[in-house]
Design an enzyme around this catalytic site. Structure first.
Site, mmCIF file in Angstrom:
data_model
loop_
_atom_site.group_PDB
_atom_site.id
_atom_site.type_symbol
_atom_site.label_atom_id
_atom_site.label_comp_id
_atom_site.label_asym_id
_atom_site.label_seq_id
_atom_site.Cartn_x
_atom_site.Cartn_y
_atom_site.Cartn_z
ATOM 1 N N GLU A 102 1.836 4.883 -15.122
ATOM 2 C CA GLU A 102 2.060 3.431 -14.365
ATOM 3 C C GLU A 102 3.358 3.080 -14.478
ATOM 4 O O GLU A 102 3.829 2.587 -13.404
ATOM 5 C CB GLU A 102 0.924 2.592 -14.904
ATOM 6 C CG GLU A 102 -0.357 2.742 -14.794
ATOM 7 C CD GLU A 102 -0.941 2.358 -13.291
ATOM 8 O OE1 GLU A 102 -0.168 2.102 -12.567
ATOM 9 O OE2 GLU A 102 -2.271 2.546 -13.359
ATOM 10 N N HIS B 275 -3.714 6.133 -6.495
ATOM 11 C CA HIS B 275 -4.936 5.550 -7.057
ATOM 12 C C HIS B 275 -5.932 5.721 -6.199
ATOM 13 O O HIS B 275 -7.252 5.835 -6.694
ATOM 14 C CB HIS B 275 -4.499 3.984 -7.191
ATOM 15 C CG HIS B 275 -4.216 3.564 -8.454
ATOM 16 N ND1 HIS B 275 -2.728 4.038 -8.624
ATOM 17 C CD2 HIS B 275 -4.193 2.938 -9.388
ATOM 18 C CE1 HIS B 275 -2.176 3.703 -9.711
ATOM 19 N NE2 HIS B 275 -3.258 3.056 -10.310
ATOM 20 N N HIS C 170 -8.109 6.505 -17.308
ATOM 21 C CA HIS C 170 -7.562 6.164 -16.014
ATOM 22 C C HIS C 170 -5.823 6.367 -15.738
ATOM 23 O O HIS C 170 -5.704 7.104 -14.855
ATOM 24 C CB HIS C 170 -7.547 4.555 -16.057
ATOM 25 C CG HIS C 170 -6.721 3.888 -14.744
ATOM 26 N ND1 HIS C 170 -7.381 4.156 -13.462
ATOM 27 C CD2 HIS C 170 -5.821 3.096 -14.742
ATOM 28 C CE1 HIS C 170 -6.580 3.306 -12.827
ATOM 29 N NE2 HIS C 170 -5.756 2.936 -13.470
ATOM 30 N N ARG D 124 1.580 -5.473 -1.690
ATOM 31 C CA ARG D 124 0.720 -5.035 -3.295
ATOM 32 C C ARG D 124 0.209 -3.760 -3.118
ATOM 33 O O ARG D 124 -0.227 -3.281 -3.806
ATOM 34 C CB ARG D 124 -0.123 -6.369 -3.411
ATOM 35 C CG ARG D 124 -0.541 -6.059 -4.996
ATOM 36 C CD ARG D 124 -1.158 -7.383 -5.525
ATOM 37 N NE ARG D 124 -1.803 -7.091 -6.719
ATOM 38 C CZ ARG D 124 -2.273 -8.089 -7.609
ATOM 39 N NH1 ARG D 124 -2.353 -9.181 -7.224
ATOM 40 N NH2 ARG D 124 -2.677 -7.564 -8.620
ATOM 41 N N ARG E 80 -17.408 -21.768 -13.764
ATOM 42 C CA ARG E 80 -16.715 -21.748 -12.547
ATOM 43 C C ARG E 80 -15.111 -21.466 -12.595
ATOM 44 O O ARG E 80 -14.334 -21.967 -11.848
ATOM 45 C CB ARG E 80 -16.933 -22.828 -11.599
ATOM 46 C CG ARG E 80 -18.497 -22.679 -10.946
ATOM 47 C CD ARG E 80 -18.661 -23.700 -9.999
ATOM 48 N NE ARG E 80 -20.248 -23.596 -9.564
ATOM 49 C CZ ARG E 80 -20.819 -24.749 -8.786
ATOM 50 N NH1 ARG E 80 -20.081 -25.771 -8.692
ATOM 51 N NH2 ARG E 80 -21.636 -24.387 -8.292
ATOM 52 N N GLU F 107 -3.130 -8.938 -1.839
ATOM 53 C CA GLU F 107 -3.012 -7.577 -1.742
ATOM 54 C C GLU F 107 -3.388 -7.273 0.002
ATOM 55 O O GLU F 107 -4.079 -6.730 0.473
ATOM 56 C CB GLU F 107 -4.207 -6.653 -2.333
ATOM 57 C CG GLU F 107 -3.659 -5.112 -2.304
ATOM 58 C CD GLU F 107 -4.515 -4.317 -2.935
ATOM 59 O OE1 GLU F 107 -5.203 -3.136 -2.578
ATOM 60 O OE2 GLU F 107 -4.843 -4.590 -4.301
ATOM 61 N N ASN G 5 -0.963 0.825 -5.272
ATOM 62 C CA ASN G 5 -1.910 2.109 -5.365
ATOM 63 C C ASN G 5 -1.782 3.260 -5.008
ATOM 64 O O ASN G 5 -2.413 4.198 -4.981
ATOM 65 C CB ASN G 5 -3.005 1.581 -4.177
ATOM 66 C CG ASN G 5 -3.894 0.335 -4.635
ATOM 67 O OD1 ASN G 5 -4.477 0.092 -5.778
ATOM 68 N ND2 ASN G 5 -3.832 -0.564 -3.797
ATOM 69 N N HIS H 162 -9.038 7.047 -8.347
ATOM 70 C CA HIS H 162 -10.182 6.324 -8.629
ATOM 71 C C HIS H 162 -11.551 7.129 -8.188
ATOM 72 O O HIS H 162 -12.621 7.149 -8.859
ATOM 73 C CB HIS H 162 -10.530 5.050 -7.581
ATOM 74 C CG HIS H 162 -9.484 4.093 -8.231
ATOM 75 N ND1 HIS H 162 -9.241 2.776 -7.468
ATOM 76 C CD2 HIS H 162 -9.096 3.830 -9.435
ATOM 77 C CE1 HIS H 162 -8.415 2.233 -8.233
ATOM 78 N NE2 HIS H 162 -8.279 2.569 -9.460
ATOM 79 N N LYS I 231 -5.699 -9.061 -11.223
ATOM 80 C CA LYS I 231 -6.951 -8.467 -10.906
ATOM 81 C C LYS I 231 -7.748 -8.074 -12.132
ATOM 82 O O LYS I 231 -7.330 -7.955 -13.145
ATOM 83 C CB LYS I 231 -6.566 -7.143 -10.169
ATOM 84 C CG LYS I 231 -6.040 -7.092 -8.945
ATOM 85 C CD LYS I 231 -5.830 -5.838 -8.313
ATOM 86 C CE LYS I 231 -5.292 -5.741 -6.764
ATOM 87 N NZ LYS I 231 -4.990 -4.465 -6.564
ATOM 88 N N LYS J 30 6.432 -4.924 -10.839
ATOM 89 C CA LYS J 30 5.056 -5.462 -10.474
ATOM 90 C C LYS J 30 5.071 -7.001 -10.141
ATOM 91 O O LYS J 30 4.421 -7.495 -9.021
ATOM 92 C CB LYS J 30 3.901 -5.039 -11.406
ATOM 93 C CG LYS J 30 2.808 -5.711 -11.041
ATOM 94 C CD LYS J 30 1.640 -5.052 -11.662
ATOM 95 C CE LYS J 30 0.017 -5.130 -11.253
ATOM 96 N NZ LYS J 30 -0.986 -4.743 -11.882
#
Length: 368
Positions: free
Chosen positions: A186, A249, A267, A242, A122, A238, A246, A253, A144, A228
């Site tokens: 990026e 993206h 990527h 935020r 956990r 997000e 993207n 993706h 993330k 960032k």
């Protein structure tokens, strides 16, 4: 010289150190976050071969007992199978909640190691030591973590902030040019989202960044990380600003999923194409000028980031499949596609409820 960028998130705050020689100092920098003096390093075969001896020597010098778990390189590792394998390795090695996980590699390792750290028992603290340009400027900052599924990229994951990020610029000298170009996508994204002056700087200095010229590389990494960090501070989960990160993206993706997440299309290469597509679609909708869209595409092409979907690795792409993948993106709401588009270079915005018919027509025009 090392530069430190704080990510101010209250109890989850941490620093990003950027500079040369940080790998050799990793032990002393990591030690305050390892109360048990036990460290579990997660890496891939390529990084282990090139850089593990320096990291292990540093951990040993700091009297940190350490173990290394080495995974196969490549996006395919970010899977349920890869996650299960890593979690079981950690558990079988006897990891406990006072230990520390170190994600030592590129974005794939950072994502899967961070996710495993967040899940095992956990939640266990972890540190990011990114070894690719893309990971240093993007995926190592912000918390993330995720794995891919057949349904889409990064569909299973959580936000688990690291305790520290060490971005050693020296290790980037071992990267092939293709990986440097991926990271550059990026970097330039930051200028396209909110800083037209930085985009102009990129146009003049991109080759120096990709060729690891020290001054230009340090400036670009610091600028992208600071950008960032401020976005993450304002919107950690997000829910608002935020989402701007993207830009390109949603297209990217879908391209990656269409291409099968293999080495054919990396990527950063998908992001480069996605950035050009976002500006081209914005121009087609009358949101930004066609001239600015051409300027973005010309720059990306000049840096070796292909923006032509007809010849992009993974082609041929099917517009209907692309649209279906975009509709299933994490940012979609009630089946409506969300895109990040632009009014001009440096002024991106979130566009919800994108018109599917117009988007299909746009994709058909780009692909055929």
């Amino acid at each position: 010289m090392t530069q430190t960028i704080p990510v101010s998130l209250g109890a989850r705050a941490y620093d990003v150190h950027i500079g040369n020689g940080l790998l050799a100092r990793a032990g002393e920098l990591i030690a305050p976050f390892a109360p048990s003096k036990r460290v579990f390093v997660v890496t891939d075969q390529n990084v282990a071969r090139l850089h593990r001896p320096v990291l292990v020597a540093s951990l040993d010098a700091a009297r940190l007992k350490n173990w290394t778990i080495t995974l196969p390189p490549g996006e395919e590792t970010k899977s349920f199978h890869g996650l299960e394998l890593l979690c079981r390795h950690l558990l079988q090695a006897g990891i406990d909640r006072r230990d520390l996980v170190v994600a030592f590699g590129g974005g794939v390792i950072g994502d899967i190691a961070g996710l495993a750290a967040g899940l095992v028992k956990r939640g266990i603290d972890f540190v990011q030591i990114p070894t690719t340009l893309l990971a240093q400027v993007d995926s190592s900052v912000g918390g993330k973590t995720a794995i891919d599924t057949p349904e889409g990229k990064n569909f299973v994951g959580l936000i688990h902030q690291p305790r520290l990020v060490l971005a050693d610029l020296h290790v980037l000298s071992t990267l092939p040019a293709r990986e440097m170009r991926c990271g550059y996508a990026e970097i330039v994204k930051a200028g396209l989202i909110a800083d037209a002056d930085f985009f102009a700087w990129c146009e003049a200095n991109a080759a120096h960044v990709i060729n690891c010229k020290p001054e230009a590389l340090a400036h670009a990494v610091v600028k992208a990380v600071a950008f960032k960090a401020r976005i993450v501070e304002a919107d950690e989960r997000e829910q608002g600003a935020r989402a701007l990160l993207n830009l390109g993206h949603t297209f990217a993706h879908a391209l990656e999923a269409h291409a099968g997440y293999g080495d054919a299309l990396l990527h950063g290469e998908a992001v480069g194409a996605g950035l050009a597509l976002a500006f081209a679609h914005s121009a087609g909708l009358g949101l930004c000028s066609a001239g600015e869209a051409r300027r973005v595409r010309t720059h990306l092409d000049s840096m070796g980031l292909s923006t032509d979907l007809r010849t992009l690795p993974g082609a041929p792409y099917d517009p209907n499949k692309m649209l279906a993948l975009m509709a299933g993106d994490k940012k979609a709401e009630a089946g409506q596609i969300t895109l990040v588009l632009a009014r001009t270079i440096g002024q991106a915005f979130v566009h919800k409820g994108a018109d599917a018919a117009k988007l299909r027509a746009f994709l058909e025009g780009e692909i055929t």
